[in-house]
Design a protein around this motif. Structure first.
Motif, mmCIF file in Angstrom:
data_model
loop_
_atom_site.group_PDB
_atom_site.id
_atom_site.type_symbol
_atom_site.label_atom_id
_atom_site.label_comp_id
_atom_site.label_asym_id
_atom_site.label_seq_id
_atom_site.Cartn_x
_atom_site.Cartn_y
_atom_site.Cartn_z
ATOM 1 N N VAL A 229 0.817 -1.222 0.000
ATOM 2 C CA VAL A 229 0.000 0.000 0.000
ATOM 3 C C VAL A 229 0.851 1.273 0.000
ATOM 4 O O VAL A 229 0.326 2.376 0.162
ATOM 5 N N GLY A 230 2.159 1.115 -0.189
ATOM 6 C CA GLY A 230 3.038 2.277 -0.266
ATOM 7 C C GLY A 230 3.121 3.064 1.025
ATOM 8 O O GLY A 230 3.250 4.295 1.012
ATOM 9 N N ARG A 235 13.865 7.534 3.829
ATOM 10 C CA ARG A 235 14.236 8.926 4.075
ATOM 11 C C ARG A 235 15.630 8.940 4.693
ATOM 12 O O ARG A 235 15.816 8.492 5.815
ATOM 13 N N ASP A 236 16.595 9.443 3.932
ATOM 14 C CA ASP A 236 17.971 9.520 4.423
ATOM 15 C C ASP A 236 18.457 8.154 4.916
ATOM 16 O O ASP A 236 18.964 8.009 6.025
ATOM 17 N N ASP A 237 18.246 7.148 4.061
ATOM 18 C CA ASP A 237 18.714 5.775 4.309
ATOM 19 C C ASP A 237 18.078 5.101 5.525
ATOM 20 O O ASP A 237 18.674 4.212 6.143
ATOM 21 N N LEU A 238 16.880 5.525 5.872
ATOM 22 C CA LEU A 238 16.145 4.867 6.952
ATOM 23 C C LEU A 238 14.654 4.890 6.587
ATOM 24 O O LEU A 238 14.141 5.909 6.135
ATOM 25 N N PRO A 239 13.963 3.761 6.757
ATOM 26 C CA PRO A 239 12.541 3.739 6.391
ATOM 27 C C PRO A 239 11.664 4.537 7.354
ATOM 28 O O PRO A 239 11.949 4.612 8.556
ATOM 29 N N GLU A 240 10.623 5.133 6.804
ATOM 30 C CA GLU A 240 9.611 5.817 7.601
ATOM 31 C C GLU A 240 8.255 5.224 7.240
ATOM 32 O O GLU A 240 7.973 4.974 6.072
ATOM 33 N N ILE A 241 7.430 5.018 8.249
ATOM 34 C CA ILE A 241 6.109 4.421 8.035
ATOM 35 C C ILE A 241 5.034 5.497 8.099
ATOM 36 O O ILE A 241 4.987 6.277 9.057
ATOM 37 N N ASP A 242 4.191 5.531 7.078
ATOM 38 C CA ASP A 242 3.018 6.404 7.090
ATOM 39 C C ASP A 242 1.881 5.589 7.698
ATOM 40 O O ASP A 242 1.287 4.743 7.035
ATOM 41 N N TYR A 243 1.600 5.845 8.962
ATOM 42 C CA TYR A 243 0.621 5.019 9.671
ATOM 43 C C TYR A 243 -0.816 5.243 9.183
ATOM 44 O O TYR A 243 -1.696 4.435 9.476
ATOM 45 N N LYS A 244 -1.042 6.295 8.434
ATOM 46 C CA LYS A 244 -2.366 6.512 7.863
ATOM 47 C C LYS A 244 -2.624 5.550 6.697
ATOM 48 O O LYS A 244 -3.769 5.258 6.367
ATOM 49 N N LYS A 245 -1.537 5.067 6.119
ATOM 50 C CA LYS A 245 -1.651 4.121 5.006
ATOM 51 C C LYS A 245 -1.469 2.669 5.448
ATOM 52 O O LYS A 245 -2.026 1.750 4.839
ATOM 53 N N CYS A 246 -0.679 2.455 6.482
ATOM 54 C CA CYS A 246 -0.331 1.095 6.908
ATOM 55 C C CYS A 246 -1.579 0.287 7.278
ATOM 56 O O CYS A 246 -2.436 0.752 8.020
ATOM 57 N N CYS A 249 -0.208 -5.476 7.466
ATOM 58 C CA CYS A 249 -0.094 -6.783 6.813
ATOM 59 C C CYS A 249 1.156 -7.549 7.251
ATOM 60 O O CYS A 249 1.264 -8.757 7.018
ATOM 61 N N MET A 250 2.122 -6.846 7.816
ATOM 62 C CA MET A 250 3.358 -7.428 8.352
ATOM 63 C C MET A 250 4.344 -7.887 7.277
ATOM 64 O O MET A 250 5.372 -8.488 7.599
ATOM 65 N N GLN A 251 4.070 -7.607 6.015
ATOM 66 C CA GLN A 251 4.979 -8.063 4.958
ATOM 67 C C GLN A 251 6.346 -7.402 5.066
ATOM 68 O O GLN A 251 7.376 -8.013 4.763
#
Length: 266
Positions: A229-230, A235-246, A249-251
């Motif tokens: 779901v993108g 961001r600067d070599d570290l992942p960021e999670i958009d919790y509004k989209k998450c 699914c745990m994939q």
């Protein structure tokens, strides 16, 4: 006899004067009384009553008064449940409620992170940090000397078996005391209903991180590529999670080769 009469008259006059002044004081107390807005007590009763100071006020009573006067924002309080904030917003005619949040430690290095030296001093993260930035080779690795554990007013943090701090989301009220006192600044807030979180704070390149920690993020980007779901972006070599989209699914957690995307189960 005359003396007695004079005494009685003097006493009567004094009593009369006292009664007059008493009446005047009662009248003045009502006329000039500072009437407290009854909403202040109603708001205070809906707050978390934790008196944690996370809002920047001395306690919930002071914060309630500031809210009613329009001198504070409802979103400044992280400890009060969203359901109660909704009631406060209705009572005050509006206000940004926000969602329930909890603290998480953005690190899962601990025993998997290499040490720069053997620390023999007082067992506190802040004191350890004074010596070459702490014991851990990673500049943003959890020191593991329990500053957050000791300072948490609700006993919501423990040092896990992995040697890094872990927050119990059922006990955490998101007061922010641990966030303010972590010398590495690696504790943050995420939505309480979040399914995953990033357990690393190192923005270094893959090879550099691998030399410091066995569990650190190597910026491979597999989590972002895997998310259906993108909800993840690098961001600067570290992942960021958009919790509004998450969607939980745990994939991403399953695909992460370093296991630094963790399930928010505790």
């Amino acid at each position: 006899m005359d003396v007695l009469i004079r005494i009685l008259i003097a006493g009567g006059v004094m009593l009369a004067v006292a009664l007059v002044f008493g009446v005047i004081l009662v009248i003045c107390s009502h006329v000039f009384a500072i009437r407290k807005d009854e909403r202040i007590e109603q708001v205070e009763n809906l707050l978390a009553k934790s008196n944690c100071g996370g809002c920047g006020r001395a306690g919930c009573a002071q914060f309630a008064e500031a809210l009613v006067k329009g001198e504070a924002k409802l979103s400044d309080c992280k400890a009060t449940p969203a359901a109660n904030k909704e009631k406060i917003a209705q009572l005050l005619g509006g206000g940004e409620v926000g969602e329930d949040t909890v603290a998480v430690v953005h690190c899962n290095g601990g025993n998997a992170c290499y040490n720069k030296y053997d620390y023999q001093g007082y067992g506190n993260c802040a004191s350890c940090e004074l010596i070459a930035g702490g014991i851990k080779a990673c500049p943003v690795g959890c020191i593991g000397k329990k500053t957050c554990v000791d300072i948490c007013p609700h006993y919501a943090i423990d040092l896990g078996d992995g040697g890094y701090a872990v927050v119990d989301k059922e006990k955490c009220i998101s007061c922010g005391v641990c966030i303010d006192n972590c010398p590495k600044h690696i504790i943050g807030r995420i939505p309480k209903n979040a399914k995953v979180y990033i357990a690393c704070s190192n923005h270094g390149k893959g090879k550099e991180v691998m030399e410091l920690c066995k569990n650190g993020c190597i910026a491979c980007g597999l989590c972002a590529k895997t998310c259906p779901v993108g909800a993840i972006a690098m961001r600067d070599d570290l992942p960021e999670i958009d919790y509004k989209k998450c969607v939980g699914c745990m994939q991403c957690a399953q695909k992460c080769p370093r296991r630094c995307i963790k399930e928010h189960a505790r």
